[in-house]
Scaffold this active site. Structure first.
Site, PDB file in Angstrom:
ATOM      1  CD  GLU A 192      45.450  38.759  34.213  1.00  6.14           C
ATOM      2  OE1 GLU A 192      45.958  37.986  35.040  1.00  6.14           O
ATOM      3  OE2 GLU A 192      45.303  39.973  34.405  1.00  6.14           O
ATOM      4  CE  LYS A 207      37.697  46.545  31.377  1.00  7.52           C
ATOM      5  NZ  LYS A 207      38.979  46.492  30.663  1.00  7.52           N
ATOM      6  N   GLY A 304      46.231  49.769  34.655  1.00  6.85           N
ATOM      7  CA  GLY A 304      47.438  50.143  35.385  1.00  6.85           C
ATOM      8  C   GLY A 304      47.046  50.658  36.754  1.00  6.85           C
TER       9      GLY A 304
HETATM   10  N1  LIG Z   1      45.188  46.034  37.207  1.00  4.98           N
HETATM   11  C1  LIG Z   1      44.495  46.916  36.509  1.00  4.98           C
HETATM   12  O1  LIG Z   1      45.039  47.628  35.672  1.00  4.98           O
HETATM   13  C2  LIG Z   1      43.018  47.060  36.734  1.00  4.98           C
HETATM   14  C3  LIG Z   1      42.309  48.067  36.035  1.00  4.98           C
HETATM   15  C4  LIG Z   1      40.945  48.242  36.272  1.00  4.98           C
HETATM   16  C5  LIG Z   1      40.304  47.405  37.159  1.00  4.98           C
HETATM   17  N2  LIG Z   1      41.012  46.421  37.800  1.00  4.98           N
HETATM   18  C6  LIG Z   1      40.274  45.573  38.755  1.00  4.98           C
HETATM   19  O2  LIG Z   1      40.776  45.839  40.071  1.00  4.98           O
HETATM   20  C7  LIG Z   1      40.713  44.645  40.847  1.00  4.98           C
HETATM   21  C8  LIG Z   1      42.111  44.337  41.395  1.00  4.98           C
HETATM   22  O3  LIG Z   1      42.988  44.161  40.316  1.00  4.98           O
HETATM   23  P1  LIG Z   1      44.575  44.065  40.535  1.00  4.98           P
HETATM   24  O4  LIG Z   1      45.169  44.154  39.173  1.00  4.98           O
HETATM   25  O5  LIG Z   1      45.018  44.992  41.571  1.00  4.98           O
HETATM   26  O6  LIG Z   1      44.715  42.566  41.053  1.00  4.98           O
HETATM   27  P2  LIG Z   1      45.968  41.896  41.786  1.00  4.98           P
HETATM   28  O7  LIG Z   1      47.215  42.658  41.542  1.00  4.98           O
HETATM   29  O8  LIG Z   1      45.922  40.466  41.438  1.00  4.98           O
HETATM   30  O9  LIG Z   1      45.613  42.078  43.337  1.00  4.98           O
HETATM   31  C9  LIG Z   1      44.574  41.377  43.947  1.00  4.98           C
HETATM   32  C10 LIG Z   1      44.684  41.590  45.435  1.00  4.98           C
HETATM   33  O10 LIG Z   1      43.592  40.943  46.086  1.00  4.98           O
HETATM   34  C11 LIG Z   1      44.076  40.112  47.114  1.00  4.98           C
HETATM   35  N3  LIG Z   1      43.177  38.971  47.206  1.00  4.98           N
HETATM   36  C12 LIG Z   1      42.859  38.081  46.243  1.00  4.98           C
HETATM   37  N4  LIG Z   1      41.983  37.189  46.724  1.00  4.98           N
HETATM   38  C13 LIG Z   1      41.758  37.518  48.012  1.00  4.98           C
HETATM   39  C14 LIG Z   1      40.966  36.955  49.041  1.00  4.98           C
HETATM   40  N5  LIG Z   1      40.216  35.865  48.829  1.00  4.98           N
HETATM   41  N6  LIG Z   1      40.975  37.548  50.254  1.00  4.98           N
HETATM   42  C15 LIG Z   1      41.737  38.656  50.480  1.00  4.98           C
HETATM   43  N7  LIG Z   1      42.514  39.231  49.541  1.00  4.98           N
HETATM   44  C16 LIG Z   1      42.513  38.657  48.318  1.00  4.98           C
HETATM   45  C17 LIG Z   1      45.476  39.711  46.723  1.00  4.98           C
HETATM   46  O11 LIG Z   1      46.214  39.388  47.882  1.00  4.98           O
HETATM   47  P3  LIG Z   1      47.815  39.045  47.843  1.00  4.98           P
HETATM   48  O12 LIG Z   1      48.469  40.274  47.321  1.00  4.98           O
HETATM   49  O13 LIG Z   1      48.142  38.823  49.265  1.00  4.98           O
HETATM   50  O14 LIG Z   1      47.955  37.872  46.970  1.00  4.98           O
HETATM   51  C18 LIG Z   1      45.963  40.998  46.049  1.00  4.98           C
HETATM   52  O15 LIG Z   1      46.474  41.895  46.988  1.00  4.98           O
HETATM   53  C19 LIG Z   1      40.133  43.571  39.924  1.00  4.98           C
HETATM   54  O16 LIG Z   1      38.734  43.498  40.099  1.00  4.98           O
HETATM   55  C20 LIG Z   1      40.462  44.091  38.535  1.00  4.98           C
HETATM   56  O17 LIG Z   1      39.564  43.619  37.550  1.00  4.98           O
HETATM   57  C21 LIG Z   1      42.336  46.235  37.610  1.00  4.98           C
END
Ligand SMILES: NC(=O)c1ccc[n+]([C@@H]2O[C@H](COP(=O)([O-])OP(=O)(O)OC[C@H]3O[C@@H](n4cnc5c(N)ncnc54)[C@H](OP(=O)(O)O)[C@@H]3O)[C@@H](O)[C@H]2O)c1
Length: 435
Positions: A192, A207, A304
């Protein structure tokens, strides 16, 4: 033919977009496996018009994720927004409160509110599933909860944060500094913009809290975890580790001890010959020691979009089939309050790197301080860079490896050595995890 399972998805970022793609790609297979069609009945994110690389025009849009969560048009709510509180929590509570099953990959939310959400799901007789929240595509939740239900787990430990493992791997293989590797991880999108959550060990701790509850049948308690990050690891430590037959990994470890359940996250020396030591780059791995299966290691992509979507779609498929496992392996009321083993009582080997003034009697004084507390040393190595010559009085690096001892004894011995005035810098201490 049973009615379709109607799902609402909030969060269309890395994971949410990948879930929509995977549901589309596997639609036929999923219908065959679950006996039901799975349809997306609503979607929500912050910005409606954002380009996401997928055609979303066919789905009903909700400006308000909380309204989607409790909408009468869905049976299951998939929370992929992130964050321990705020909209994610409000939407999760709204969904469960309205009798909709909940799938989430949000470890921060679960680490803080998991017990309450599990009790609410149980009260309503619906599912709460979170396979994607720990180690991405590795099915570790199901392994601990269902696959090992006939075992008594003694220890579960793993590499649970790909960013940290990537940084440590690059430092070791390329001889680069921590700062250089962190900058590269950020450039490649692994870390990040504010990486403190990853490198400080907090993501791993969230985790681990989930794994501990599943492994030991205890109430989830992230505040009981001792957390140290990888910020202080230097190339000198990785070089010394390599010479001594170790690698340094950021591990999350939960272990049954005579003093209670020990939960800790810290940089750890692991023997190069172990399975966990082979895990390089952004890959994750979890090892479980249990009475019947003995040792089991699962390894794979820990993050991912697609790998995490694999876990989330598996949860959705379970719910489509009607599977309703107790989220943490047993009814919420039967989860025990864990007795937390204090870190001072931790027992294990230690790597200690000292910067010792090159004065007569220094090494003997340090050895005495160790012996006074019953610490026996496996090795003492005075390390010089090739070609470097020390002059009397200058500080030289000395690496000690201890046999199993208590953390309290090591800390006290080092405090005494510091008070003796032979050390030029704060000692570096890395715990050794044995197989
Ligand atoms: N990325 C990974 O590899 C990974 C792996 C395991 C678990 N996770 C978990 O999965 C979850 C999502 O991760 P991510 O990487 O996909 O995050 P991300 O790419 O930052 O996506 C977050 C999404 O949530 C939306 N969002 C944020 N705040 C919101 C709100 N208040 N109301 C409505 N929509 C909202 C955002 O909207 P906009 O797109 O419109 O901004 C975006 O579409 C997290 O809890 C993370 O810890 C992620």
């Amino acid at each position: 033919m049973p009615s379709p399972l109607r799902i609402g998805i909030a969060g269309l970022g890395t994971v949410g977009a990948a879930v929509i793609k995977l549901l589309d790609r596997q639609a036929e297979a999923l219908q065959g496996r679950t006996g039901r069609q799975i349809t997306i009945a609503g979607i929500s994110a912050s910005q409606r018009d954002k380009e996401r690389g997928i055609n979303l025009s066919q789905f009903r849009w909700f400006d308000d994720s909380v309204a989607l969560a409790s909408s009468s048009g869905i049976d299951l709510f998939v929370e992929l927004m992130g964050g321990a509180d705020g909209t994610a929590l409000a939407a999760a509570e709204a969904a469960l409160g309205a009798g909709k099953s909940l799938v989430t990959a949000n470890k921060a939310l679960l680490a803080k509110h998991g017990m309450r959400l599990a009790a609410l799901a149980e009260e309503k007789g619906i599912a709460l599933a979170f396979e994607g929240s720990v180690a991405g595509g590795i099915p570790i939740v199901k392994t601990l909860r269902e696959g090992l239900a006939g075992n008594s787990v003694e220890r579960v430990y793993g590499i649970l944060n790909g960013t940290c493992n990537y940084i440590l791997t690059r430092m070791e293989t390329e001889g680069l500094s921590f700062g250089q590797c962190l900058a590269e991880a950020q450039r490649l999108g692994y870390a990040e913009a504010d990486p403190a959550f990853d490198i400080g060990g907090f993501d791993t701790a969230h985790k681990l809290a989930i794994l501990t509850s599943l492994a030991f049948g205890t109430m989830l308690d992230a505040t009981a975890i001792s957390v140290e990050g990888i910020e202080a690891i230097t190339l000198a430590d990785l070089e010394a580790a390599a010479e001594l037959g170790f690698r340094v990994k950021l591990l999350g470890v939960a272990q049954r001890t005579p003093n209670g359940i020990e939960q800790r996250v810290h940089p750890t020396m692991v023997a190069k010959s172990t399975a966990i030591a082979q895990v390089m780059g952004v890959t994750n791995a979890v090892t479980i020691d249990a009475d019947a299966v003995h040792e089991l290691t699962l390894m794979g992509p820990g993050a991912g979009g697609e790998a995490t979507a694999s876990a989330i779609v598996a949860d959705i498929a379970d719910i489509a089939r009607g599977v309703r496992s107790a989220p943490f392996g047993r009814p919420a009321g039967l989860l025990e309050q864990a007795r937390c083993a204090p870190m001072q009582m931790h027992e294990g080997g230690y790597y200690i790197r000292l910067s010792v003034y090159d004065r007569p009697g220094a090494a003997a004084a340090i050895a005495t301080r160790m012996a006074e507390r019953g610490i026996s040393l496996e090795s003492i190595v005075q390390r010089h860079r090739p070609g470097a010559k020390s002059t009397p009085g200058e500080a030289v690096p000395v690496v000690l490896i201890t046999h199993a001892t208590h953390e309290k004894s090591v800390r006290e011995a080092l405090d005494a050595a510091i008070a003796d005035g032979f050390l030029a810098a704060k000692p570096q201490l890395i715990r050794i995890e044995r197989e």
